[in-house]
Write an enzyme that holds these catalytic residues in place. Sequence first.
Site, short mmCIF file in Angstrom:
data_model
loop_
_atom_site.label_atom_id
_atom_site.label_comp_id
_atom_site.label_asym_id
_atom_site.label_seq_id
_atom_site.Cartn_x
_atom_site.Cartn_y
_atom_site.Cartn_z
N CYS A 103 0.23 1.98 6.51
CA CYS A 103 0.40 0.57 6.85
C CYS A 103 0.50 -0.23 5.55
O CYS A 103 -0.08 0.14 4.53
CB CYS A 103 -0.75 0.07 7.71
SG CYS A 103 -2.39 0.22 6.96
N CYS A 136 0.81 -1.22 0.00
CA CYS A 136 0.00 0.00 0.00
C CYS A 136 0.84 1.27 0.00
O CYS A 136 0.36 2.32 -0.40
CB CYS A 136 -0.94 0.01 1.20
SG CYS A 136 -2.15 -1.33 1.19
N HIS A 189 -8.76 3.95 -1.92
CA HIS A 189 -7.40 3.45 -1.73
C HIS A 189 -6.95 2.70 -2.98
O HIS A 189 -6.97 1.47 -3.03
CB HIS A 189 -7.39 2.54 -0.50
CG HIS A 189 -6.06 2.01 -0.11
ND1 HIS A 189 -4.86 2.47 -0.62
CD2 HIS A 189 -5.73 1.01 0.78
CE1 HIS A 189 -3.86 1.80 -0.06
NE2 HIS A 189 -4.37 0.91 0.78
#
Length: 399
Positions: A385, A98, A355
């Site tokens: 994260c 991510c 996202h």
Amino acid sequence: MHEAVIVDAVRSPMAKGKAPRDGKPGGALSGVHPVELLGQTVKALLERNPALDPGDVEDFIVGCVSQVAEQAGCPGRWAWLAAGLPEHVPSTTVDRRCGSSQQAADFAAQGILAGAYDVVIAGGVESMSRVPMGSARQGADVYGPSATARYAPGLVPQGISAELVAARWKLDRTTLDEFSAASHARAAAAAANGGFANEIVPITTPDGVVSADETIRPSTTVEGLAALQPAFENADMAARFPEITWSITAGNSSQITDGAAALLIMSAERAAALGLRPRARFHAFAVASDDPITMLSGPIPATEKALKRAGMTIDQIDHYEVNEAFASVPLAWAEHFGADPAKLNPRGGAIALGHPLGASGARLMTTMLNHLEATGGRFGLQTMCEAGGMANATILERL
């Protein structure tokens, strides 16, 4: 030592990562190949900065997580060529899950600090409607037998990790849903007030031009979110982790999204020579990892390392951008640091904006930079994260 500065930063609108199905339309950007999505974004960035000859860009560092199918061919290279830009400029792809495009920006800045570059573009792309999350695995075991044995009876999905973070920090369902509704409210207010106008560049699709985020739901309420069912409830995991209260839902998790973002990063000397005004400089970097079962707590040690390297405390930061992979992540981070909630994702986060995995780090950095400028803040800290317990943290100083 050279100084690494951000001259400009842009992003595409965020769109639902939903492919057309059964006669129903997909997300607003689902008709755009990811190479074209990134290509239009980087072209817009360069058009905003005509003093720079695109041929002077020394590298195009791109974050992308699902490097398969349409995203398999070094997407930055093909995006650059699709945008009609000079053939001699190379590209490379970064995967830190991510945090991939945050790492791309950090690598670009670190290259400038080391004297290896003068001009770099960093960015990211993910078309989750066209290249679904997890498709690169093809059902394979990505952990291998030794890592699996080390964490017997086995590693867990991120949704379970989000539940474990909520349980460890005693974050109940109402607290998670209140944060999630506030994310939509903050993003909606920013959009209505023109807060995203300087960062979003329009994307041309087969169905027209998309110029605004599709993901924000201004009508979101805590009551509406409370009606959603837990997304990851599982009898085996309930037996293994009896502390879980099953509070993570689709409504307090990040959205599956299509998007791209790009930042123009230079040495301060080159920016001055071109007459370009730097908007921010890179102040500190850190990477860290934590327990891969809890997984999503990595931003805490990463932030601690970045603050230590900067010689700063959390209250000296004017803006905290903590990726909202799940509501439990920024809430646990904030509780650990005693962080001011008003400074945390003040324009909303991935729960409202979405996202798009490989693009999210660059999107967060772009939004944080614009908010610092709008409010007169000096320092911003961004942390993400990442799978396996990893995390990035970056501190910017607005100029």
